[in-house]
Design an enzyme around this catalytic site. Structure first.
Site, PDB file in Angstrom:
ATOM      1  N   CYS A 252       0.966  -0.931  -0.065  1.00  0.00           N
ATOM      2  CA  CYS A 252      -0.029   0.189   0.194  1.00  0.00           C
ATOM      3  C   CYS A 252       1.055   0.772   0.114  1.00  0.00           C
ATOM      4  O   CYS A 252       0.342   2.381  -0.476  1.00  0.00           O
ATOM      5  CB  CYS A 252      -1.305  -0.205   1.286  1.00  0.00           C
ATOM      6  SG  CYS A 252       0.060  -0.203   2.418  1.00  0.00           S
TER       7      CYS A 252
ATOM      8  N   HIS B 268      -1.934   0.281   7.670  1.00  0.00           N
ATOM      9  CA  HIS B 268      -2.220   0.927   5.760  1.00  0.00           C
ATOM     10  C   HIS B 268      -1.987   2.301   5.348  1.00  0.00           C
ATOM     11  O   HIS B 268      -1.887   2.778   6.226  1.00  0.00           O
ATOM     12  CB  HIS B 268      -3.719   0.874   6.036  1.00  0.00           C
ATOM     13  CG  HIS B 268      -4.661  -0.258   5.165  1.00  0.00           C
ATOM     14  ND1 HIS B 268      -3.526  -0.232   4.031  1.00  0.00           N
ATOM     15  CD2 HIS B 268      -5.331   0.862   4.320  1.00  0.00           C
ATOM     16  CE1 HIS B 268      -4.312  -0.323   2.328  1.00  0.00           C
ATOM     17  NE2 HIS B 268      -5.777   0.331   3.144  1.00  0.00           N
TER      18      HIS B 268
ATOM     19  N   ASP C 208      -8.421   3.756  -2.293  1.00  0.00           N
ATOM     20  CA  ASP C 208      -7.604   2.964  -1.194  1.00  0.00           C
ATOM     21  C   ASP C 208      -6.954   2.449  -2.170  1.00  0.00           C
ATOM     22  O   ASP C 208      -7.025   0.882  -2.846  1.00  0.00           O
ATOM     23  CB  ASP C 208      -8.573   2.676  -0.646  1.00  0.00           C
ATOM     24  CG  ASP C 208      -8.018   1.552   0.439  1.00  0.00           C
ATOM     25  OD1 ASP C 208      -7.269   1.082   0.061  1.00  0.00           O
ATOM     26  OD2 ASP C 208      -9.214   1.522   1.673  1.00  0.00           O
TER      27      ASP C 208
END
Length: 608
Positions: free
Chosen positions: A369, A504, A525
């Site tokens: 991520c 995250h 996202d």
């Protein structure tokens, strides 16, 4: 065999024992315990005591019972034997040190005895046995047998059940014996130590105040202590042996706990290494290959497609450019058109500059991520005038190439603590990266960046209204500058914000302000698939509304304890590159200007 109670000599016959007592102990060694008279027979000594020491004798008998008495002032013991009675001073009970003592007595310290103690004196008992030999042999034999049996029975009773008998405290030290026999041996050691302490070197008992004259006496004395501790374990379980064992058991238990704790920490460390991808399980390329091999084994991919896809991956890795399979363009333009037509409950909407969405692929699923958010930032910078001229490369690098760029920043001295944490290596691993790595990478590329740490909630319910207000200020300041009435929907020239929290990271590409004044963030996202993001490009209003709803995050949706933002603020000048403070940066500590801690919010504004 018969044993003399006075000297310990062993004789076979009773007649020999009588002769031995008469010749060796009675006739020559009798002395008055109350004065200096000595060298007399038993009859002479009895006559002397009964005539010269009448007061002491009567006083001692008055205090005793059944032929045995103890004088509190002179500590006199009266021992009954047959038809006669003798008053003999026990040497262990003498308290005076001023008067010299004759043969058979010793000098003790003043005040050594605090209470009288009944003692068994072997010499007087032997004398009584010798003097009563004039009685008939048959009578004496029967009496001796009965007395010996009773004494043996009493002694066995004392030794077999020490916890049920009366306790016998030592008058000299704090030792408490369980029977009279142990007490007698213990007191004799006291007397022996006191009588011989002046003759040579003294040996102090480590457990009480007794001073012994030689090492053997000290050893016997200490053994009595240990025997006492073992015999009275029900009363005092803390004996030396048991205490030593308990201490050893405690040390062993501590060692076992330390070993278990070290083993547990090692397992947890390995688990964290696997979780954050810093073990030796391989990086982007190896994970992609394993995923495709799994699909082939499950029949989801034919071998020909496997080899073609593998060749494409190798080509992309060699070029260092992302293959674009997870890239979605035109997202911000679609959002701008949506807010122009819909969302009438919003008073103001501020959007970032045009940004492409990058999602995780099979090669970095679960850990990529941070790299994908950097690709989103870079795709926005390539479209903005202040940045595209300063960044030489116009293409978006692949995930392994981003890892190589971060390693290059470490070699330049940026974020040395982070380099040590990752052992100077990211390529070939599945290591997670965070705000400090993004900051170091932007600084390495010549982009001025700043980290803002919202290290604790500032609103009710563990919310972060301070973060929302800062984001609104970031997007609205440049958009509304010089305008009297700003438009309802504004697409600014600000790049998106990198948002990091535990586990995250996402990219903030806009903020809504409702009619009631509440704020809502718009997030891209990397965990969303390209199919979900491409719904924003649909012409169906319902589909677009559903996709926008998934992007919205209200204060109640962001309830992690800590958040960090990375904001880009133009290009670094050559002078700023030389004095860049990135090498001093570490998460959570304010050491320099680019790292700003925001922990409190007041109505008057933000408090850095």
């Amino acid at each position: 065999m018969l044993t003399c109670d006075i000297c310990g000599e062993e004789l076979a016959l009773e007649e020999d024992m009588k002769t031995h007592l008469l010749l060796s102990h009675v006739e020559n060694d009798m002395s008055c315990p109350l004065c200096s008279l000595s060298g007399v027979s038993y009859d002479e000594l009895s006559f002397h005591v009964s005539t010269a020491h009448t007061d002491e004798q009567d006083h001692g008998r008055g205090r005793g019972s059944k032929g045995t008495g103890v004088d509190g002032g002179h500590n006199v013991v009266t021992v009954a034997t047959g038809q006669r009675s003798r008053t003999v001073e026990d040497a262990s009970l003498r308290t005076s040190t001023s008067t010299p003592v004759s043969q058979g007595t010793i000098t003790l310290p003043s005040g050594a005895f605090e209470r009288p103690v009944l003692a068994i004196v072997g010499a007087t008992s032997s004398v009584a046995t010798a003097k009563d030999s004039s009685r008939p042999a048959k009578t004496r034999s029967v009496e001796d047998s009965i007395g010996a049996a009773e004494q043996t029975k009493a002694k066995q009773k004392c030794l077999s059940s020490p916890h049920k008998e009366k306790q016998f405290p030592c008058p000299i030290c704090t030792l408490v014996c369980t029977n009279a026999f142990i007490l007698q041996d213990h007191v004799e050691l006291h007397l022996q130590g006191v009588s011989t302490v002046e003759d040579g070197k003294s040996f102090e008992c480590p457990l009480c105040a007794v001073v012994c004259g030689d090492s053997s006496s000290l050893q016997e004395h200490v053994e009595l202590h240990l025997d006492y501790g073992t015999a009275t374990s029900a009363v005092s379980p803390g004996s030396d042996v048991r205490l030593a064992r308990l201490l050893q058991d405690e040390e062993d238990e501590k060692e076992r706990r330390k070993e278990q704790e070290a083993k547990r920490e090692a397992e947890e460390f390995k688990k964290l290494q696997r979780q954050f991808g810093v073990d030796s399980s391989g990086g982007y390329r190896r994970q992609m290959e394993r995923t495709m091999e799994r699909e082939v084994s499950q029949g989801l991919m034919v071998p020909a497609d496997f080899h073609n896809r593998k060749a494409e991956i190798m080509e992309s890795l060699a070029s260092g450019v992302d293959d674009g399979r997870t890239r979605t363009q035109g997202v911000l333009g679609a959002l701008y058109e949506y807010y122009q037509r819909e969302a009438r409950d919003c008073v103001h909407v501020w959007l970032s500059a045009d940004t492409d969405h990058f999602c995780s692929s099979d090669g970095d699923k679960g850990w990529g991520c941070g790299y994908r958010n950097f690709q989103m930032l870079l795709s926005s910078l390539h479209r903005m005038e202040p940045y595209k001229n300063g960044i030489s490369e116009g293409s978006v690098p692949s995930v392994p190439q981003v890892q190589a760029l971060i390693e290059g920043a470490w070699r330049e001295g940026l974020d040395p603590q982070g380099a040590i944490q990752f052992n100077q290596r990211l390529q070939g691993t599945r290591a997670w990266i965070g705000a400090t790595e993004i900051y170091a990478l932007c600084t390495f590329l010549g982009v001025r960046a700043r980290i803002l740490d919202f290290h604790q909630p500032t609103g009710p319910g563990d919310t972060h209204p301070c973060l929302f207000d800062w984001v609104k200020k970031y997007f609205s300041e440049t958009a509304t500058k010089g305008a009297r009435l700003p438009p309802r929907v504004v697409q600014t020239k600000q790049p998106p914000l990198y948002l990091q929290h535990q586990g995250h990271s996402r990219s903030i590409v806009g903020v809504e302000q409702k009619k009631n004044g509440s704020l809502c963030l718009l997030l891209l996202d990397p965990g969303c698939s390209p199919g979900e993001v491409r719904k924003l490009l649909s012409q169906d209003r319902v589909i677009v509304t559903t996709a926008v709803r998934r992007m919205r995050k209200f204060p109640g949706n962001l309830k992690h304890r800590q958040y960090q933002l990375v904001a880009l603020e133009g290009m670094l000048s050559p002078e700023e590159k030389q004095v860049s403070p990135a090498s001093k940066l570490r998460t959570g500590i304010l050491l320099s200007g680019p790292f700003e801690v925001i922990c409190d919010y007041k109505s008057g504004g933000l408090k850095p």
